[in-house]
Structure formats: C-alpha cells, structure tokens
Motif scaffolding. Sequence first.
Motif, PDB file in Angstrom:
ATOM      1  N   GLU A 203      25.488 -94.718  74.082  1.00 47.03           N
ATOM      2  CA  GLU A 203      26.359 -94.188  73.026  1.00 47.03           C
ATOM      3  C   GLU A 203      25.823 -94.545  71.647  1.00 47.03           C
ATOM      4  N   GLU A 204      25.350 -95.787  71.502  1.00 45.49           N
ATOM      5  CA  GLU A 204      24.791 -96.215  70.219  1.00 45.49           C
ATOM      6  C   GLU A 204      23.514 -95.434  69.903  1.00 45.49           C
ATOM      7  N   LEU A 205      22.687 -95.232  70.924  1.00 44.85           N
ATOM      8  CA  LEU A 205      21.448 -94.480  70.734  1.00 44.85           C
ATOM      9  C   LEU A 205      21.761 -93.046  70.294  1.00 44.85           C
ATOM     10  N   ALA A 206      22.743 -92.439  70.939  1.00 46.56           N
ATOM     11  CA  ALA A 206      23.114 -91.059  70.606  1.00 46.56           C
ATOM     12  C   ALA A 206      23.645 -90.948  69.177  1.00 46.56           C
ATOM     13  N   THR A 207      24.460 -91.906  68.755  1.00 49.25           N
ATOM     14  CA  THR A 207      25.000 -91.840  67.386  1.00 49.25           C
ATOM     15  C   THR A 207      23.897 -92.062  66.356  1.00 49.25           C
ATOM     16  N   ASP A 208      22.907 -92.886  66.683  1.00 53.01           N
ATOM     17  CA  ASP A 208      21.760 -93.072  65.778  1.00 53.01           C
ATOM     18  C   ASP A 208      20.982 -91.761  65.619  1.00 53.01           C
TER      19      ASP A 208
END
Length: 282
Positions: A203-208
């Motif tokens: 999820e963090e990777l996608a938001t980045d």
Amino acid sequence: MHFQWYPGHMTKAKRMMQENIKLIDIVIELVDARIPLSSRNPDIDVLGANKSRLIVLNKADLAEAKRNAEWAEYFREKGFFVIECNSKRGTGIKAVQNVVKEACQAKIERDRKRGILNRPVRAMVVGIPNVGKSTFINSLAGKAVTKTGNKPGVTKGKQWIRLNKQVELLDTPGILWPKFEDQEVGRRLAFIGSIKDEILNTEELATDLLHFIREYYPGTLSQKYEIEETGEDYECLMEIARVRKCIASGNELDLLKAANLFLDDYRSGRLGRITLEYPSDM
C-alpha cells in the motif's frame, strides 16, 4: 519503507560471473528503460572493465519515447553501444547481432590476423532481476532456450546459448547489489517489480507511485480510473478501490487489492508510457 533484497543465490551468481568474464568478448547489459540508471548494477562496470559494452534499453515501449532517446544519448556519450528494445514483441532484436559484431570488430580483426577464423564472439548477458533477460535471449535465439517469468529470481544458474556460428551467449542470473546506498533507487526498483512484493509494504509503495504519477503525468489516473486527482495520495488509492470494486469482508475497501491492481497496471503499461527518472536529474 526500507528497500533491501539480496538472496543467497546472488552471491553465488556474482562469483560465477567473475570466474567466466575472462571468456567473454562483450557484456550485454539489459536495463529497464523506465529507470535506466537505477536498474544498472554498479558491480557490472567493475566486472566488465576492458570489455566491449552494449546497453539494451529493454521494455522501451513502457517508457516515454522522448526519454528513451535522451537515455540512449546519455549512455553513448559514456562510450557504450546502445539499443532500444522490446523483447516481448521482438522490436529492436534484429539489430543486436550487428551491433555486437560492430562492438567486437577489433577482436574479430585480431583473430583474423592470427589466422583464427570463424571463432564466435562470446557475449555475457547481465542485468538485475525481472529486467527481461530470459525473454530477450529467447527472442534473440528465435526459440525458447531459457525459462522466463514475471517475477524476479527465475534464472538461478549460468547457461551457454549458441545463437549461430558468429555469436554465443552466456545467460546469467539477475543480481542486485548487497546494499542500496540510495533508498530512492530501491524504491524505483520496487515500482517496476525487481524486488519481491512479498517483502514490501504494498500500500505504501502504491501511494508513493501514485504521488509520482500525479506530479509528473497529471491526468493519467483520472483517464484510467475515472477518478478525481485531488486530495491526498492515500485518498486516490481509496478512490481506485471504490471504482474497481475492491471490497473486503464487512463491505470495507480492500486497499491491498487496489494497490496490487494499480502496481500491475503500471508495470504492464496499462497506464501508458511512464518514465520514472530522467538524464537531466542525474
């Protein structure tokens, strides 16, 4: 999020490459055209010192054409031969053998003067995991001679492939380097799938990645997902989950599923041609 992934087989692979480099005339290095510098293993420059070098901008169809041309010029200025390529479709493949022979012309001429005729040029194909080496070799050979996969770590050992009487290839496992000094490099590698998703916060990777695309390619998300590109990056991910009906039990939004869907859309080119780093930034 800290990015690091260096399985044990990579140490063995690097040692094997060091042992075989003396047999090699040219190093063919595949990089991902979306991140040409971040997808280069700095160890390869040491390994390939005093060898002819060819940089293959693979997956060029997933990156901006204008940026591909800029990166090709960037590498040529540093003394590399360069080819833009799409291994899956075979685009650019026909030019490879001619460029290899051109790069090794001095070696071929030395052999001729010594009376050594028809000795094939030996090329080592190198690159980080998931950059498309096996697909590239299969396309070059015109048949399936190596295992392919859309996950890093498929090739585990070396393999010699004879293309024809003029060229032999040594396929090698994809290797990263033991420590990313710049975590931004690790982030870009994670974006394209060269680090196993299982060890990452998806999820963090996608938001980045959402943040980058919103800044540098505005309108891409609204066109693809029919969402508003306003608000925070996390809110955009929630909107994608709503539009794509990523629902978990209890009628809650399944943000992990939405994140995986979004990353897959980017990696497969469904968001369009998006380059993540530019020569002007280097």
